[in-house]
Design a protein around this motif. Structure first.
Motif, mmCIF file in Angstrom:
data_model
loop_
_atom_site.group_PDB
_atom_site.id
_atom_site.type_symbol
_atom_site.label_atom_id
_atom_site.label_comp_id
_atom_site.label_asym_id
_atom_site.label_seq_id
_atom_site.Cartn_x
_atom_site.Cartn_y
_atom_site.Cartn_z
ATOM 1 N N THR A 156 0.817 -1.221 0.000
ATOM 2 C CA THR A 156 0.000 0.000 0.000
ATOM 3 C C THR A 156 0.845 1.264 0.000
ATOM 4 O O THR A 156 0.368 2.330 -0.393
ATOM 5 C CB THR A 156 -0.982 0.025 1.191
ATOM 6 O OG1 THR A 156 -0.251 0.027 2.425
ATOM 7 C CG2 THR A 156 -1.911 -1.178 1.157
ATOM 8 N N LYS A 157 2.114 1.161 0.436
ATOM 9 C CA LYS A 157 2.982 2.352 0.391
ATOM 10 C C LYS A 157 3.284 2.800 -1.037
ATOM 11 O O LYS A 157 3.785 3.910 -1.230
ATOM 12 C CB LYS A 157 4.287 2.075 1.127
ATOM 13 C CG LYS A 157 4.154 2.070 2.640
ATOM 14 C CD LYS A 157 5.491 2.230 3.355
ATOM 15 C CE LYS A 157 6.501 1.212 2.984
ATOM 16 N NZ LYS A 157 7.788 1.384 3.697
ATOM 17 N N SER A 158 2.973 1.963 -2.024
ATOM 18 C CA SER A 158 3.156 2.381 -3.412
ATOM 19 C C SER A 158 2.282 3.587 -3.729
ATOM 20 O O SER A 158 2.709 4.517 -4.418
ATOM 21 C CB SER A 158 2.760 1.258 -4.381
ATOM 22 O OG SER A 158 3.483 0.097 -4.171
ATOM 23 N N PHE A 159 1.050 3.554 -3.238
ATOM 24 C CA PHE A 159 0.102 4.609 -3.604
ATOM 25 C C PHE A 159 -0.304 5.492 -2.431
ATOM 26 O O PHE A 159 -0.926 6.529 -2.637
ATOM 27 C CB PHE A 159 -1.158 4.023 -4.269
ATOM 28 C CG PHE A 159 -1.553 2.661 -3.805
ATOM 29 C CD1 PHE A 159 -2.257 2.465 -2.640
ATOM 30 C CD2 PHE A 159 -1.205 1.544 -4.557
ATOM 31 C CE1 PHE A 159 -2.621 1.206 -2.214
ATOM 32 C CE2 PHE A 159 -1.565 0.268 -4.143
ATOM 33 C CZ PHE A 159 -2.279 0.092 -2.967
ATOM 34 N N TYR A 160 0.051 5.101 -1.219
ATOM 35 C CA TYR A 160 -0.321 5.901 -0.048
ATOM 36 C C TYR A 160 0.908 6.451 0.661
ATOM 37 O O TYR A 160 1.967 5.820 0.706
ATOM 38 C CB TYR A 160 -1.113 5.050 0.952
ATOM 39 C CG TYR A 160 -2.547 4.805 0.566
ATOM 40 C CD1 TYR A 160 -3.397 5.852 0.216
ATOM 41 C CD2 TYR A 160 -3.076 3.509 0.561
ATOM 42 C CE1 TYR A 160 -4.710 5.634 -0.129
ATOM 43 C CE2 TYR A 160 -4.393 3.272 0.221
ATOM 44 C CZ TYR A 160 -5.203 4.334 -0.127
ATOM 45 O OH TYR A 160 -6.517 4.112 -0.467
ATOM 46 N N GLU A 161 0.734 7.620 1.262
ATOM 47 C CA GLU A 161 1.745 8.228 2.128
ATOM 48 C C GLU A 161 1.054 8.748 3.377
ATOM 49 O O GLU A 161 -0.162 8.992 3.386
ATOM 50 C CB GLU A 161 2.435 9.406 1.430
ATOM 51 C CG GLU A 161 3.227 9.033 0.200
ATOM 52 C CD GLU A 161 3.760 10.248 -0.529
ATOM 53 O OE1 GLU A 161 4.964 10.264 -0.827
ATOM 54 O OE2 GLU A 161 2.972 11.177 -0.805
ATOM 55 N N SER A 191 0.534 2.336 8.235
ATOM 56 C CA SER A 191 -0.932 2.281 8.278
ATOM 57 C C SER A 191 -1.562 3.669 8.342
ATOM 58 O O SER A 191 -2.738 3.836 7.986
ATOM 59 C CB SER A 191 -1.389 1.474 9.496
ATOM 60 O OG SER A 191 -0.998 2.118 10.693
ATOM 61 N N ALA A 192 -0.812 4.672 8.794
ATOM 62 C CA ALA A 192 -1.361 6.021 8.983
ATOM 63 C C ALA A 192 -1.359 6.797 7.678
ATOM 64 O O ALA A 192 -0.804 7.890 7.567
ATOM 65 C CB ALA A 192 -0.565 6.765 10.052
ATOM 66 N N ALA A 193 -1.986 6.219 6.669
ATOM 67 C CA ALA A 193 -1.935 6.764 5.313
ATOM 68 C C ALA A 193 -3.048 7.772 5.079
ATOM 69 O O ALA A 193 -4.114 7.707 5.701
ATOM 70 C CB ALA A 193 -2.053 5.616 4.309
ATOM 71 N N MET A 194 -2.792 8.669 4.162
ATOM 72 C CA MET A 194 -3.800 9.649 3.774
ATOM 73 C C MET A 194 -4.544 9.165 2.516
ATOM 74 O O MET A 194 -3.959 9.067 1.429
ATOM 75 C CB MET A 194 -3.153 11.005 3.514
ATOM 76 C CG MET A 194 -2.591 11.666 4.762
ATOM 77 S SD MET A 194 -3.879 12.090 5.985
ATOM 78 C CE MET A 194 -3.580 10.844 7.243
#
Length: 517
Positions: A57-62, A164-167
């Motif tokens: 998920t870090k590919s598309f989320y920050e 996990s604390a993604a926007m």
């Protein structure tokens, strides 16, 4: 207390990463395949407890903050923050000019929407307990958000740096809803989501509107689950994959001789353990739990299942995690194990089941080794490696502790916030019984709960160190687990690939992924 991060630092870091690639090397947009030892169970980072899933998920989320490859906190969508003297109020400055992949603006309202979502118990998200310390989130301005906690929480910024604390785009959340957003991710990250075939791949493509200029450096990434160790290694050698993790330990020497590959071995904070369902016989008896610990040769397990790329666990929290407390490895003594089983009323042993949280070859070797060891003291185990859906249904979301079917459970954990709170609270606090979190031992000790709670509120290093040490010592006396080994991270990549790192917690950083010609 004010913490400001320099944009020059971020630029210098990026430039250093570029220059380290070597004189004369140039980059071409390319297609990259990353082969991993398991599959993503969801694409909602707030609804997973698995590191592999958040790596994808870090590919598309920050998030507002993140970790570098050494688990040091870095600014991402935040540029700085200040904390009130009482430790309750965090004013966070936000990066301006950032767009979500759907073209909408990232701003303080987006931060509020995301944290209000995860802390709403009606949404039943797996990460609720990570963020339930938040009392309220207020928009100060489009570029500043104020977060007020219910009580002081020392590792709060570390929690915000967790993957996990993604926007998530508020517009996407409105469009798809709380559950369907898992299949339609929209973030601010370097790649846009393209397609997810759960057992086959997750594919992402370059986000042309990414705020960090010059990134990403490749056209697309395919995250491919490959549970078999040998298949992952073969894909790397034939060029079907550009990167593979974890690598089969027994093949490291061979792979290192391949002049087209780079093999990387690095320390990890991943501890493998067996948990015992303490609500069920015979695991409610301390003598049985002690016997199982005595019956397993951790040194031999490290050699047999991990080919030496692991070491026996020294307590509950591994070295490298802040406030880890080193304790002696439980000794191997099968005679003592048989004696304790006899005292507990099981002179001929007993039968039970051992589930594995993973289907990888290494996990299979580990549970088979445990089965053989326990059989020598009369304990006969039936083995089952759980698929992600089974793991979620049978273990992580079991609704009633009294009827949960888990007995012995082989699993692993890394504190992806880098400190002991997230190594203990989700696994061993009473509040963490499934389906809330991952206390699969259904362990409950008020002394431990109180120590963890006090440490959470403390902002003094010496005090926190003492509290966490006492908690870890008490847990080892109670033995809800058999701590087994702390493994090393072993990955390999094609020499043309750079900018992909396995972090100490087993997460994967692809923020600077590139391919040379």
């Amino acid at each position: 207390m004010t913490h400001r991060f320099s944009s020059r630092l971020a630029l210098a870091t990026a430039l250093a990463g570029f220059l380290s690639l070597g004189a004369g090397q140039t980059f071409a947009a390319s297609h990259v395949v990353l082969a991993l030892g398991g599959q993503a169970e969801t694409l909602d980072p707030y609804n997973t407890n698995t590191t592999l899933t958040t790596a994808v998920t870090k590919s598309f989320y920050e998030g507002l903050f993140g970790f570098d490859k050494d688990l040091k906190v870095q600014p991402v969508l935040a540029t700085g923050y200040s904390v009130s003297d009482d430790g309750l109020v965090y004013d966070i400055k936000l990066r301006e000019g950032v767009k979500f992949q759907d073209g909408t603006d990232f701003n303080a309202e987006a931060v509020k929407v995301n944290f209000d979502r995860v802390r709403n118990p009606e949404n039943k998200l797996a990460r609720f307990n990570q963020f339930n310390q938040i009392d309220k989130v207020e928009v100060v301005s489009p570029s500043e958000v104020r977060i007020t906690l219910k009580q002081p929480f020392g590792p709060f910024i570390n929690s915000l740096a967790h993957a996990s604390a993604a926007m998530i785009s508020p517009a996407a959340l409105t469009k798809w809803g709380n559950k369907e957003i898992a299949f339609h991710p929209v973030g601010t990250g370097p790649f846009e989501f393209v397609e997810w075939k759960q057992t086959d791949f997750v594919k992402v493509k370059k986000f042309d509107g990414y705020w960090r200029k010059g990134f990403p450096k490749v056209d697309d990434i395919t995250w491919k689950p490959v549970t078999d160790n040998n298949t992952r290694a073969a894909m790397l050698q034939t060029g079907e994959a550009d990167f593979a993790y974890p690598m089969p330990y027994e093949q490291v020497a061979t792979l290192e001789k391949n002049d087209k590959l780079n093999v990387t071995v690095s320390p990890s904070i991943i501890e493998r353990y067996l948990s015992f369902n303490m609500l069920q016989k015979p695991f409610d008896d301390l003598r049985v739990r002690q016997a199982i610990n005595y019956a397993i040769n951790k040194e031999a397990l490290a050699k047999v299942a991990f080919s030496g790329f692991a070491k026996p666990a020294e307590g509950i929290v591994p070295e490298g995690v802040l406030y880890a407390h080193k304790l002696p490895t439980w000794p191997y003594d099968p005679a003592k194990a048989r004696e304790l089983l006899k005292e507990a009323g099981y002179p001929n042993g007993f039968e039970s089941t051992l589930w594995s949280a993973y289907t990888t070859t290494t996990a299979q070797k580990s549970i088979q080794f445990v089965q053989q060891q326990l059989q020598q003291v009369g304990i006969k185990l039936k083995l089952q490696a759980l698929e992600p859906g089974q793991r979620t249904e049978w273990v992580q979301t079991a609704p009633d502790p009294k009827t949960a079917k888990v007995r012995m459970y082989y699993a692993g954990w890394s504190s992806s916030t880098g400190e002991a709170d997230w190594a203990l609270r989700p696994l061993l606090a009473t509040e963490a019984w499934p389906p809330k979190l991952n206390n699969t031992a259904y362990y409950s000790n008020k002394t431990v709960d109180d120590l963890i709670a006090k440490a959470m509120k403390s902002t003094k290093d010496d005090e926190k160190k003492t509290l966490y040490a006492e908690a870890q010592e008490q847990i080892m006396k109670d033995l809800p687990w058999a701590p087994l080994v702390v493994e090393k991270n072993v990955s390999a990549s094609a020499k043309r690939l750079s900018g992909v790192y396995v972090m100490p917690d087993g997460n994967i950083d692809t923020s600077e992924i590139a391919v040379s010609q």
